[in-house]
Scaffold this active site. Structure first.
Site, PDB file in Angstrom:
ATOM      1  N   GLU A 284      15.629 -24.338   6.088  1.00  0.00           N
ATOM      2  CA  GLU A 284      15.869 -23.315   5.246  1.00  0.00           C
ATOM      3  C   GLU A 284      16.095 -22.495   4.193  1.00  0.00           C
ATOM      4  OE1 GLU A 284      20.043 -25.246   4.682  1.00  0.00           O
ATOM      5  OE2 GLU A 284      20.359 -25.471   6.984  1.00  0.00           O
TER       6      GLU A 284
ATOM      7  N   GLU B 224      22.985 -30.171  -1.777  1.00  0.00           N
ATOM      8  CA  GLU B 224      22.924 -30.905  -0.380  1.00  0.00           C
ATOM      9  C   GLU B 224      24.759 -31.086   0.005  1.00  0.00           C
ATOM     10  OE1 GLU B 224      22.563 -27.951   1.401  1.00  0.00           O
ATOM     11  OE2 GLU B 224      20.835 -27.434   0.351  1.00  0.00           O
TER      12      GLU B 224
ATOM     13  N   GLU C 287      17.615 -34.412   7.506  1.00  0.00           N
ATOM     14  CA  GLU C 287      18.638 -33.189   6.787  1.00  0.00           C
ATOM     15  C   GLU C 287      17.188 -32.497   5.962  1.00  0.00           C
ATOM     16  OE1 GLU C 287      20.935 -31.267   5.658  1.00  0.00           O
ATOM     17  OE2 GLU C 287      22.176 -32.884   7.179  1.00  0.00           O
TER      18      GLU C 287
END
Length: 128
Positions: free
Chosen positions: A81, A33, A74
């Site tokens: 997600e 990411e 995070e």
């Protein structure tokens, strides 16, 4: 399609090593990411800046704690997600809301990190 069998549960000391392995897998996943890599870079810059201004050990500790909280949130946001993308590959309002709420959680911790950085800079550069 044949479903893989669920692995046996580990207990005792084996569980500790298994959990550490899972955490390393999470770090590898999170490293993909861009936002996470940017947050790591910002943390390193903050720590370097703290060295330049003579930050106290307590300030390092708080900054590191806030950075670790940011990593945790995070990771949770990335997990949300991934699950949402799996469950709802097409656009849906619940998927958008879940992703937006995860993003909000990350933003709140980014703001907390920024406020603490501003406080430390104020203490060492303006009031010094």
């Amino acid at each position: 399609m044949i479903q893989p069998q669920k692995p046996e549960r580990t207990t005792g000391i084996k569980h500790v090593f298994a959990a550490a392995s899972y955490s390393l897998g999470g770090i590898k996943c999170l490293w993909k990411e861009a936002a996470f890599r940017q947050e790591v870079l910002l943390y390193l810059l903050v720590i370097a800046g703290f060295a330049l201004i003579g930050a106290t050990p307590a300030e390092y500790l708080i900054a590191t704690t806030l950075a670790l909280l940011l990593v945790a949130v995070e990771a949770l946001n990335t997990a949300i997600e991934a699950v949402v993308d799996h469950v709802s590959p097409d656009w849906s309002e619940f998927a958008r809301d879940a992703k937006d709420l995860g993003s909000l959680a990350v933003m709140c911790l980014l703001i907390a990190n920024g406020l603490f950085l501003a406080y430390v800079l104020w203490q060492h550069l303006i009031l010094a």
